[in-house]
Design a protein around this motif. Structure first.
Motif, PDB file in Angstrom:
ATOM      1  N   UNK B 106       0.909  -1.193   0.049  1.00 21.61           N
ATOM      2  CA  UNK B 106      -0.043   0.015   0.122  1.00 21.61           C
ATOM      3  C   UNK B 106       0.925   1.186   0.090  1.00 21.61           C
ATOM      4  N   UNK B 107       0.289   2.224  -0.621  1.00 21.67           N
ATOM      5  CA  UNK B 107       0.889   3.451  -0.547  1.00 21.67           C
ATOM      6  C   UNK B 107       0.292   4.407   0.419  1.00 21.67           C
ATOM      7  N   UNK B 108       1.083   5.013   1.549  1.00 19.59           N
ATOM      8  CA  UNK B 108       0.663   5.815   2.524  1.00 19.59           C
ATOM      9  C   UNK B 108       1.241   7.069   2.594  1.00 19.59           C
ATOM     10  N   UNK B 109       0.191   8.394   2.713  1.00 20.60           N
ATOM     11  CA  UNK B 109       0.649   9.603   3.022  1.00 20.60           C
ATOM     12  C   UNK B 109       0.460   9.850   4.350  1.00 20.60           C
ATOM     13  N   UNK B 110       1.436  10.302   4.907  1.00 15.34           N
ATOM     14  CA  UNK B 110       1.226  10.365   6.517  1.00 15.34           C
ATOM     15  C   UNK B 110       1.116  11.713   7.066  1.00 15.34           C
ATOM     16  N   UNK B 111       1.095  12.929   6.375  1.00 10.65           N
ATOM     17  CA  UNK B 111       0.801  14.000   6.905  1.00 10.65           C
ATOM     18  C   UNK B 111      -0.349  14.817   6.405  1.00 10.65           C
ATOM     19  N   UNK B 112      -0.411  15.135   4.927  1.00 12.95           N
ATOM     20  CA  UNK B 112      -1.433  15.856   4.554  1.00 12.95           C
ATOM     21  C   UNK B 112      -2.665  15.094   4.685  1.00 12.95           C
ATOM     22  N   UNK B 113      -2.642  13.865   4.518  1.00  8.95           N
ATOM     23  CA  UNK B 113      -4.057  13.052   4.654  1.00  8.95           C
ATOM     24  C   UNK B 113      -4.360  12.684   6.042  1.00  8.95           C
ATOM     25  N   UNK B 114      -4.010  13.480   6.978  1.00 12.05           N
ATOM     26  CA  UNK B 114      -4.061  12.965   8.429  1.00 12.05           C
ATOM     27  C   UNK B 114      -5.784  13.547   8.808  1.00 12.05           C
ATOM     28  N   UNK B 115      -6.001  14.969   8.741  1.00 12.78           N
ATOM     29  CA  UNK B 115      -7.082  15.663   9.022  1.00 12.78           C
ATOM     30  C   UNK B 115      -8.105  15.334   8.033  1.00 12.78           C
ATOM     31  N   UNK B 116      -9.096  16.419   8.081  1.00  8.21           N
ATOM     32  CA  UNK B 116     -10.399  16.343   7.085  1.00  8.21           C
ATOM     33  C   UNK B 116     -10.806  15.130   6.831  1.00  8.21           C
ATOM     34  N   UNK B 117     -11.144  14.825   5.560  1.00  6.24           N
ATOM     35  CA  UNK B 117     -11.484  13.487   5.226  1.00  6.24           C
ATOM     36  C   UNK B 117     -10.830  12.226   5.825  1.00  6.24           C
ATOM     37  N   UNK B 118      -9.652  12.374   5.824  1.00  3.42           N
ATOM     38  CA  UNK B 118      -8.890  11.392   6.252  1.00  3.42           C
ATOM     39  C   UNK B 118      -9.109  11.182   7.991  1.00  3.42           C
ATOM     40  N   UNK B 119      -9.589  12.149   8.584  1.00  3.50           N
ATOM     41  CA  UNK B 119      -9.884  11.898   9.892  1.00  3.50           C
ATOM     42  C   UNK B 119     -11.315  11.207   9.995  1.00  3.50           C
TER      43      UNK B 119
END
Lengths: 281, 281
Positions: B106-119
């Protein structure tokens, strides 16, 4: 042979080669090349129009207490060897050019990478997968050669290529050994003369496993115990792991009924060495 | 227009096109195309030799209690629209062909994806990044167009391209709205007539934020509170989040001093809608 240091230039060069219909062979390395690497380079040479070797000591695959700073380097010698081997492009990026200071995107393999070196080295395979994905995107290889010495890495990379659909064929390069059996490794450089002799216990333990299987023993517990005893007789050798896993799924095996990978990591003094063998019952 | 269902055939076709020196433009979609998608397709059309659109409702980006099964589908209509837009290849893979049953990478983005819809949607961006990486490897685009409606997705994908060195230029496509302001979305199909009116509160709340900033208000707390009040007057509207973040780092902002992304997610009945705007103080 052309030396390219800029990732951007490497990618532009690769894309132009692909547009011109050339096939690209690739051997990623961390440098300090030995016969093992050269065998991988030779395997790639015959299968492509343009042969790219990279030398990059990837910080992302080293843990905080590992040997990143001490890792042996000798660029001039590596360069000469690559010229002799007919390498077309030596890609030698700087660390800062490869990772942005706010890099936040990583490739994670979540199954094959869990045990063995993944257990002993948290984050190691995230670093390996990420840098290999980056290198594939920069070098655009049709074929890439990885050594069987890093058995788990090889299987993890094959899985990444399958799961992320990289258009790259992975070629497995057999382990190359010193005449006395020690698997070639850049880290062998760390060993003094006594440790060099002690380091033979890895291959001897694998040979023992192979003979026991040949004699009909199928019990991992029994075979592992005898390997532990053998390595235990070597002062200065400290076992990190001895694991028996299914050669495809990397799931632990208790009874050897099909192709089984036996892999071990042993510290000789401060130097952590790995080796492995596939057992065919 | 050619329809390709097999990932392998898509990749071979793309690699042949690249060898022939063609540039490939790409618009990945989940189908049920609307004017928003068509604007992305038109943006790509002018910038490439061969235009590929994919339709794939990606299971990996839906949570267990989300609308994967209900997600609207109309392949025949989508196909006609793609023909009208001059699409060259419509890539329409089956789910089983895209993910192996034992997929583990899997490809994980660990910073920009944390809040908003990622939360709100754990695992969503892992699914998005992974499928986009796969699609990039299969379609081999030079340029790919993503809509600004999915503001966080766009920034996460741009980050992935940078950090993993994909040789793809990402083009941002502006939000396309209905005449009354509602952002186009395939999920608008879920709304009944009353909900369709209620759904206007997202854009109205964004417009309110824009006017408050234009009038000199810089306090996120104050602006957010007034947006909450506005949406609170709409029966059947339930706020998931209203977030103000730096337009580049996606870090939360308390005082609007530079380009700030205001993004919100609101449930109208059972339908979760998102919208966003960049505020320039």
């Amino acid at each position: 042979m052309k030396i390219i240091e800029s990732p951007r230039e490497m990618q532009q060069t690769a894309l132009e080669l692909k547009r011109a219909g050339k096939t690209i062979g690739f051997v990623p390395t961390m440098g300090f090349l030995h016969e093992g690497h050269l065998s991988l380079i030779e395997a790639a040479r015959s299968q492509c129009d343009v042969l790219v070797v990279s030398i990059f000591v990837n910080p992302a695959q080293f843990g905080p207490n590992e040997d990143l700073d001490a890792y042996p380097r000798d660029f001039e010698r590596d360069e000469s060897l690559c010229v002799e081997e007919g390498v077309d492009i030596l890609f030698y990026p700087e660390g800062e050019g490869m990772y942005a200071s706010d890099a936040s995107c990583w490739v994670d393999e979540t199954r094959l990478s869990v045990g063995l070196c993944g257990g002993s080295r948290p984050g190691h395979f995230r670093g390996v997968c990420t840098v290999v994905a980056k290198l594939f995107n920069l070098v655009q290889p049709d074929r890439a050669v990885f050594g069987e010495k890093d058995a788990q890495q090889l299987r993890v990379i094959e899985r990444m290529v399958r799961d992320l659909n990289f258009p790259v064929k992975i070629i497995r390069g057999p382990i190359v050994r010193e005449p006395d059996g020690l698997a070639m490794s850049s880290r062998n450089r760390y060993l003094n003369a006594e440790q060099r002799r002690q380091a033979l216990c890895l291959k001897q333990a694998l040979d023992l496993a192979e003979s026991l299987v040949a004699e009909g023993d199928r019990s991992v517990e029994s075979i592992r115990q005898q390997m532990r005893v053998l390595i235990g007789t070597v002062s200065g050798a400290e076992i990190d792991y001895i694991e028996f896993v299914d050669d495809v799924t990397m799931a632990p095996v208790e009874v050897i009924e099909s192709e089984t990978l036996v892999a071990l990591a042993v510290k000789i003094g401060a130097t952590r060495l790995i080796d492995n063998m596939v057992l065919n019952p």
